[in-house]
Design a protein around this motif. Structure first.
Motif: not given
Lengths: 219, 219
Positions: B15-20, B22-26, B50-53, B129-142
């Motif tokens: 969940x944390x990695x997914x959140x990271x 998503x934050x990077x995508x944003x 960036x400090x949040x990430x 790039x944003x799509x890749x990061x969003x998909x990466x978020x889904x990969x680490x979550x799922x």
């Protein structure tokens, strides 16, 4: 065969990481020679040699997992194992950057990748970067926190060289074309990134040894 | 308070990695908007955010160390914890690259960082790039290995865009000056590296789930 005791595994991890840093230093040294003298065969050797650094990273991770599995380390020992996993990633990346430099040489051959007047600056960047990697090797082997602090300062020299390269190109009198500027930009960035990873390797070692980020320490 | 059971900690790590991610995508989404429209305040927000990430990465490492300490995980669980440590490093780097893009915008403001005719290509690079990061978020979550395989293919689009950018600049008729070429070169590289790290995040997840490198799998 029973697993080695934890202190021995930690020593082996340090030794492997030191070997990785030394290999990365060697790769960058050769890549720089190839770049300065347009030596295609040397560039090809650097590209081919990168798989050895990748293999060392795999060894580090395997040994780190063994240490976690068999010894369930705590406190400083756990930090050392986790730092080894992180550090191996940084050093692998240093190898990749040496490879990128060699690839530019190979692609541009027989033309030189750089105009003659920037060669002295790249020679210096190469020297500083190799010194940083050699010092990082010593830091991971010796776990010497004071030596680690030196890398931050040494890296300032790289930053000055890197910025200087951009200032040279920004001069309207700079006589070269866009493709040359693109090459100079990318190559300078590869050196700067290589040096940056060497600094991170030293910082990760400080964290492993002390449990604190280097900036929090009075050194 | 006793530590949470291992499965719960592993879920929290995902969940944390997914959140990271998503934050990077944003962050990259905002950095791209700032770049395309020369929006200084938005660029400053990206830099500040960036400090949040970075803080999320620290949380991942803390939780990973807790899991190692209290549960001494084995096999796939150990791989998941080690992969989380590696992956957090890659996602932190994605955040850094979004920050670098925002910094270029901030430094050049009020001048635009890019000439108008390359904006459509950068808009596309930003989208991919944003799509890749969003998909990466889904990969680490799922932990979905089939979805992870898609990222390699999606990244091909980025490589085409990245190469195209260099071809445009290499054209002798390209009407811009060296400083512009330097900016285009660095910015294009930041997008390409961001995408590359998203692919690595997915590949590390595949390794964690299957114990094999993605290239060795029949997918």
């Amino acid at each position: 065969m029973p697993p080695a005791p934890l202190p021995q595994q930690l020593d082996e991890l340090s030794e492997l990481l030191g070997g990785m840093c030394t290999a990365a230093a060697g790769a960058l040294n050769r890549a720089t020679a190839a770049l300065l003298e347009s030596r295609e065969r040397l560039a090809v050797q650097v590209v081919a040699g990168d798989s050895e650094i990748d293999a060392l990273r795999a060894q580090v991770e395997e040994l780190a997992c063994d240490a976690l599995l068999f010894h369930n380390p705590v406190a400083g020992d756990l930090r050392a194992v986790v730092a080894a996993i992180r550090t191996a990633g940084d050093i692998e990346r240093m190898g990749d950057l040496a490879l990128h430099i060699a690839e530019v040489v190979r692609i541009r051959h027989p033309a030189p990748a750089l105009p003659a007047e920037v060669l002295p600056a790249f020679e210096k960047m190469g020297r500083v970067a190799v010194q940083l990697a050699v010092k990082a090797a010593e830091v991971v082997r010796s776990r010497n926190v004071l030596l680690a602090a030196e890398l931050d300062r040494d890296d300032d020299e790289m930053d000055v060289l890197h910025r200087g390269m951009f200032e040279v190109m920004m001069d309207p009198a700079w006589p070269h074309d866009i493709p040359t500027a693109v090459n100079v930009t990318l190559l300078a960035r590869y050196y700067e990134r290589f040096a940056d990873h060497a600094v991170v390797v030293a910082r990760e070692t400080v964290y492993a040894v002390t449990g604190q980020e280097p900036d929090a320490l009075p050194i």
